[in-house]
Each structure stands twice: as structure tokens, then as C-alpha cells.
Design an enzyme around this catalytic site. Structure first.
Site: not given
Length: 473
Positions: A184, A450, A453
């Protein structure tokens, strides 16, 4: 029958060899190939002649010398039919490009530098202007109001990082295919590349199509595509499904990559990454098949091989096996004269705020990860400890060097150090959630932030500027 062995002790990380010395049966074909090549070379030299005079002997010896030189030139890598190619670029962790500073002269290490706040020239695009913006990276859309993270420019020491020019980049990509292969975070970089192209040349006709693990972004006027292929562990695994990949019993087929390679074998530019999904103490390695495990178990039982099916081993060792499989495929299948190969180094995480806070602040506030962070880490010497494991980086570097010795050039794009300072640039709580946020999470936002990312526009744009510098310059 699945056999679980105890996890062996982690080897000394200063001596990572990228899987040298492994004795797996999967690599027996390599030994056989080398033996065949040696036998062939022996036949080439096995010439017996009958000489009548010293003069004729000298002439014949000269002729044999010329033949030997020709054989040596055409049998490099044991393949007499191989197309000649230029020697590869060296694959160090830092790639140096000619300096673009006014002082001129010398070379510039693009990976060594500092972050400079530049509200006039950055970001390279507006989040709302990108028609293909990823929902996972649209931090402004999902409520982030402090937008300083968008305005930081990476400034290498002694030169300037080339600004991304979509038309120039697409000119290099005409009639070609660029494929990002990985997890990802590589998809995060792919999404950044799409925004850089879409906002830099908005008049172009583009389209996106997805087919399971492969997503293709087509730029029709240039007959070019920028693709993403989901392969979080490089080799085959039970996490290969693009949506249903969160499994408790993560398993890899460390010697199997052909199923993935079929999707990017014809690419002109390949950008790989793999690190985050290996971050666990041990990994199950399978030498059988995911498709027909019963047959594999039966065959193993018949042969009395208790390790023929699977074994739990240290994650670093499993990673070394996987990267070796990847490198072997590159050595024997990549078109050296056509394909450009890149490997992105580790993308750091900012899950532990006590790594950059002083002791008093850490004790008073507890760990909040990247939640609430709005400024980069100023110290150039900062090194995180929990988000990056350099032993994994050395495993990739070892395979890149090995490939370089075999005339396969792999450029390592070192994004680790520059990204380590950007604790402010993660989505935190400002992203789309596929599952509803619970009341408990709302009471403690840092628990679901998060910090892995990256927001867009942001840090992955710099990664792509580095990639751009190599492809265009």
C-alpha cells in the site's frame, strides 16, 4: 501436514548476505544451469590438433586465441544468444546525479539534504485539482485544516531536486509501461504519480481500469500506462488478494514469483518495494501450493519430508529468501537493454512519539504517535528506531550488488532518511474509514491514527521527483 519450528535467533545484522549459502531445493536449478554452462565452456576449449611445424603451430595458436575471445564475448552469463548490452550503473544505496547548482562541478547526492518551507512553489498540485486522488490520502478533504505539511520542499545539499514536469516525463514514457509493484505504500506513491501527471497535463485523455491485483492508468495520447500491481511480499503469499489480504496466519511461497511476474514481465520501468508486511518476528514459508495443498501434503508424507510443506522461520531470513527469488527472476528474465529497475527503500512509520520527544514530554503526554503533529523533525541526524530495520535494507542492497555483478542494474531510491523527519505528513485521523469509528476510538484518537501512509500532496511526491530525476535526467 504443517510443521512449525521454533524461530531461530536473529543473525548478526551487520553480516546480512541476502540469502547467500541457502540450501533450499528450489535453487537447485541454478546449480544445474551453472554446471551446464561450465560443461559448455569446457567443450569450447577442448580442442586437440596435430601440428606439423613450429610455424603452423604459432598460426593455429593465434587463431585459437581469436576464437576463444569470440566465445568468451558471446557466452557471457552462459547464454551465447544473449543480446549485447551496456554495463549497468552501480547500485549503491545512494545514487548520485550531476549537480544542478550554480557552482557546478562534481556530483550531487539527492538523498542527503533538508526540508525547507516553501509556500510559494509548493505543493506541486492542489488536492482538489487531482481527479484521481486516493481517498486514503485526501487528508484535506477529510478534515485536516493545518496544511503546512503540503508546503515543504526537499532541498539536497549542493544542488536542487528537479521539479516534476509532466510533459517531459510523458515524453520519456511514450509507448512504454511503468509499473509500481508492492504494498500500500507503493500504491501511495503510484497515486502520487497519477496526481502529478493528471494535474500537470489535465487536457490529456486518461482512463483507469482494474483487474484484480492490477490497476492500469492509461495516457492515450502517449500510448503510455502507469500501473500498480498488488504484491505486498514480492513473492506469492496468502495476502495477494487486493481486498481480502488481512490474514492472521501470513504465509509466503518464498521461491515462487512467476505468478506475479506474468503481470509485469513486459514493463519498461519497474518500481518495487516490500518491507512493511514483513514486520513480525516470524513468517511461515510454504514450499507447496496454495491451490492444491492436499496433494502436496500427501506427497510430502510419502517422501517422509517433514519440512516439505511449510516451516515458520525468522522473518528476516524469509525476506532474504524472497528477495533472492526476486533477484534470480530479474537476472534470467529482464531485458537488460530495455527495462529500468528501481527499488524503493523502507518508508518509515511514526508510531512512537517518544522517539522524537524529549523524556519529559514523552512521560507527561504518553505515546500519541503522529496524532497532532504539524511540523517536521528539524534535526538532520534524527534516526527512528521502531519504524525501520536496516537489516532488511542490507538484504536488498546485497541482492542489488549481486545483480550489478551480473550486468543487471537496479537503482535503489533512498527515501528512508528524508521521510523519517516527516512525522507531520501522515493522514493520522484525516482519511476515509471503511469501518465505522467506535466511541472508544473517538475518546482516544491517537489509537486509530494512520501513522504509516502519507497525505497527498506530500512526501510521496518527493519520492516521485527522485524517480523522475533518474528517468528523465
Amino acid at each position: 501436514m504443517t510443521t512449525t519450528g521454533s524461530t531461530p535467533p536473529r543473525k548478526n545484522r551487520s553480516n546480512v548476505t541476502g540469502g547467500e549459502g541457502g540450501s533450499l531445493e528450489e535453487y537447485a536449478w541454478r546449480a544445474a544451469g551453472e554446471a551446464a554452462a561450465a560443461k559448455k565452456a569446457t567443450r569450447a576449449w577442448g580442442v586437440s590438433v596435430s601440428l606439423r611445424s613450429h610455424f603452423s603451430s604459432l598460426v593455429l595458436l593465434l587463431l585459437l586465441l581469436l576464437v576463444a575471445l569470440a566465445v568468451s564475448a558471446t557466452t557471457k552469463n552462459g547464454d551465447p544468444a544473449e543480446t549485447p548490452h551496456a554495463p549497468p550503473l552501480p547500485p549503491p544505496a545512494s545514487i548520485k546525479l550531476p549537480s544542478s547548482s550554480s557552482s557546478g562541478g562534481g556530483e550531487c547526492d539527492l538523498f542527503s539534504g533538508r526540508w525547507v518551507y516553501d509556500e510559494a512553489a509548493y505543493p506541486l498540485y492542489r488536492e482538489s485539482a487531482c481527479r484521481v486522488m486516493s481517498e486514503q490520502s485526501a487528508c484535506e478533504k477529510y478534515g485536516r485544516t493545518d496544511l503546512r505539511y503540503q508546503h515543504w520542499r526537499w532541498q539536497p545539499h549542493g544542488c536542487d531536486l528537479p521539479r516534476f514536469d509532466a510533459e517531459k516525463f510523458l515524453g520519456k514514457l511514450r509507448n512504454k509501461r511503468l509499473v509500481f509493484v508492492g504494498d500500500s505504500l507503493n500504491r501511495n506513491q503510484w497515486a502520487s504519480m497519477l496526481c502529478l501527471i493528471d494535474t500537470g497535463a489535465p487536457e490529456l485523455h486518461t482512463s483507469i481500469n482494474s483487474s484484480r491485483s492490477l490497476t492500469t492508468f492509461k495516457i492515450h495520447e502517449y500510448n503510455a500506462s502507469v500501473d500498480f500491481y498488488w504484491s505486498p511480499l514480492l513473492v506469492e503469499s496468502n495476502s495477494d488478494h487486493p481486498l481480502r489480504h488481512r490474514v492472521a496466519d501470513r504465509t509466503v511461497r518464498a521461491a515462487s514469483i512467476n505468478k506475479h511476474a506474468a503481470h509485469w514481465t513486459n514493463a519498461d520501468v519497474l518500481v518495487f518495494n516490500s518491507y512493511l508486511w514483513w514486520q513480525r518476528p516470524a513468517m511461515k514459508v510454504l514450499w507447496g501450493s496454495f491451490d492444491n495443498p492436499a496433494a502436496v501434503v500427501a506427497a510430502a508424507a510419502e517422501e517422509g519430508d517433514e519440512y516439505a510443506v511449510s516451516k515458520v522461520i525468522d522473518s528476516l531470513r524469509a525476506y532474504e529468501l524472497a528477495v533472492r527469488t526476486w533477484a534470480d527472476w530479474m537476472e534470467f528474465h529482464v531485458d537488460r537493454a530495455r527495462t529500468q529497475l528501481f527499488f524503493m527503500t523502507m518508508s518509515p512509520t511514526h508510531l512512537r512519539s517518544d522517539e522524537w520527544e524529549d523524556a519529559a514530554a514523552a512521560a507527561a503526554g504518553g505515546n500519541h504517535g503522529c496524532y497532532g503533529e504539524t511540523e517536521p523533525i528539524a534535526a538532520e541526524e534524527y534516526r527512528g528506531t521502531s519504524g525501520t530495520d536496516m537489516a532488511f535494507a542490507r538484504a536488498v542492497e546485497a541482492e542489488a550488488r549481486r545483480l550489478g555483478e551480473r550486468s543487471v542494474a537496479v537503482r535503489l531510491i533512498n527515501v528512508t532518511r528524508l521521510s523519517e523527519r516527516r512525522k507531520d505528513a501522515h493522514p493520522s485521523v484525516h482519511r476515509r474509514y471503511w469501518d465505522p469509528v467506535t466511541d472508544e476510538q473517538r475518546r482516544n484518537p491517537s489509537s486509530y491514527a494512520d501513522c504509516i501512509h502519507w497525505c497527498l500532496p506530500g512526501v510521496p511526491d518527493v519520492w516521485n521527483q527522485l524517480l523522475y530525476a533518474h528517468i528523465v535526467s
